[in-house]
Design an enzyme around this catalytic site. Structure first.
Site, PDB file in Angstrom:
ATOM      1  N   GLY A  24      -6.131   0.902   1.842  1.00 35.79           N
ATOM      2  CA  GLY A  24      -6.029  -0.151   2.837  1.00 35.79           C
ATOM      3  C   GLY A  24      -4.734  -0.054   3.605  1.00 35.79           C
ATOM      4  O   GLY A  24      -3.856   0.746   3.287  1.00 35.79           O
ATOM      5  N   GLU A  46      -8.289   3.469   7.464  1.00 36.77           N
ATOM      6  CA  GLU A  46      -7.326   3.577   6.366  1.00 36.77           C
ATOM      7  C   GLU A  46      -7.887   4.403   5.208  1.00 36.77           C
ATOM      8  O   GLU A  46      -7.172   5.195   4.607  1.00 36.77           O
ATOM      9  CB  GLU A  46      -6.916   2.177   5.878  1.00 36.77           C
ATOM     10  CG  GLU A  46      -6.018   1.431   6.854  1.00 36.77           C
ATOM     11  CD  GLU A  46      -4.595   2.013   6.922  1.00 36.77           C
ATOM     12  OE1 GLU A  46      -4.209   2.801   6.037  1.00 36.77           O
ATOM     13  OE2 GLU A  46      -3.880   1.684   7.884  1.00 36.77           O
ATOM     14  N   GLU A  61      -6.180   7.891   3.931  1.00 40.20           N
ATOM     15  CA  GLU A  61      -5.606   8.001   2.585  1.00 40.20           C
ATOM     16  C   GLU A  61      -6.416   8.894   1.662  1.00 40.20           C
ATOM     17  O   GLU A  61      -5.880   9.428   0.692  1.00 40.20           O
ATOM     18  CB  GLU A  61      -5.477   6.601   1.965  1.00 40.20           C
ATOM     19  CG  GLU A  61      -4.450   5.748   2.687  1.00 40.20           C
ATOM     20  CD  GLU A  61      -4.363   4.325   2.148  1.00 40.20           C
ATOM     21  OE1 GLU A  61      -5.039   4.026   1.132  1.00 40.20           O
ATOM     22  OE2 GLU A  61      -3.634   3.521   2.736  1.00 40.20           O
ATOM     23  N   GLU A  99      -1.835  10.506  -5.806  1.00 36.96           N
ATOM     24  CA  GLU A  99      -2.963  10.922  -6.630  1.00 36.96           C
ATOM     25  C   GLU A  99      -4.115   9.949  -6.401  1.00 36.96           C
ATOM     26  O   GLU A  99      -3.889   8.758  -6.221  1.00 36.96           O
ATOM     27  CB  GLU A  99      -2.502  10.857  -8.108  1.00 36.96           C
ATOM     28  CG  GLU A  99      -3.524  11.275  -9.116  1.00 36.96           C
ATOM     29  CD  GLU A  99      -3.022  11.032 -10.548  1.00 36.96           C
ATOM     30  OE1 GLU A  99      -1.865  10.569 -10.726  1.00 36.96           O
ATOM     31  OE2 GLU A  99      -3.779  11.293 -11.485  1.00 36.96           O
TER      32      GLU A  99
END
Ligand SMILES: [Zn+2]
Length: 170
Positions: free
Chosen positions: A72, A88, A92, A137
């Site tokens: 987010g 987002e 990511e 990660e």
């Protein structure tokens, strides 16, 4: 947060005055009349699931460095919240997901951040790749295995997600 020292309109040093029910930075020059209104920050969050597991990212930045959280980020001015959510997740995780129902809206007194939280579904995870400097990660967790999360609303959000999945599993 977002404090400014000088009037952006006339350059005079701002002072704190009560305006519209709160202390706000205001210009001392009555002819200028500038009032610095602080707007809330809107964050779009997605609980991305795949094969019954929840996607979490381990944060590479503070606050909460080393802890896990959802995908987010901030909604841009003029950006549709759903578009920000998808953007987002893509930034990511590199995943193109299907956005699901609204899971909830989270806010608190004195906190400038408003979270708008959606469910999301990954149809495949071949493209999964942590590609943002903010995430070190990425991993999927079963509901019972969810690790310690980074932010105050996170436990409530996970609880809402588990409840929503019981009513409406994928
Ligand atoms: Zn001014």
């Amino acid at each position: 947060m977002n404090e400014i020292t000088y009037c952006p309109r006339c350059g005079k040093k701002l002072i704190e005055q009560e305006k519209f029910g709160e202390l706000r930075q205001t210009c001392p020059d009555p002819e200028c009349g500038f009032i610095h209104f602080l707007d809330p920050k809107v964050v779009a969050v997605v609980l991305v699931e795949y094969a019954g597991k929840l996607l979490l990212g381990r944060r590479n930045i503070n606050p909460g460095k080393g802890l896990w959280s959802f995908s987010g980020g901030y909604v841009n001015r003029g950006e549709k919240v759903e578009s920000a959510a998808l953007r987002e997740v893509k930034e990511e995780t590199n995943l193109d997901i299907k956005l699901g129902d609204l899971l909830g809206v989270y806010s608190d007194t004195g906190n400038p951040v408003i979270l708008i939280v959606f469910r999301g579904y990954a149809t495949g995870i071949e493209n999964l790749r942590a590609q943002d400097d903010e995430v070190m990660e990425l991993a999927f967790f079963r509901p019972a295995e969810i690790p310690k999360l980074a932010f105050p609303f996170d436990e409530n959000i996970v609880a809402a997600w588990i409840k929503a999945r019981e009513k409406d599993p994928v």
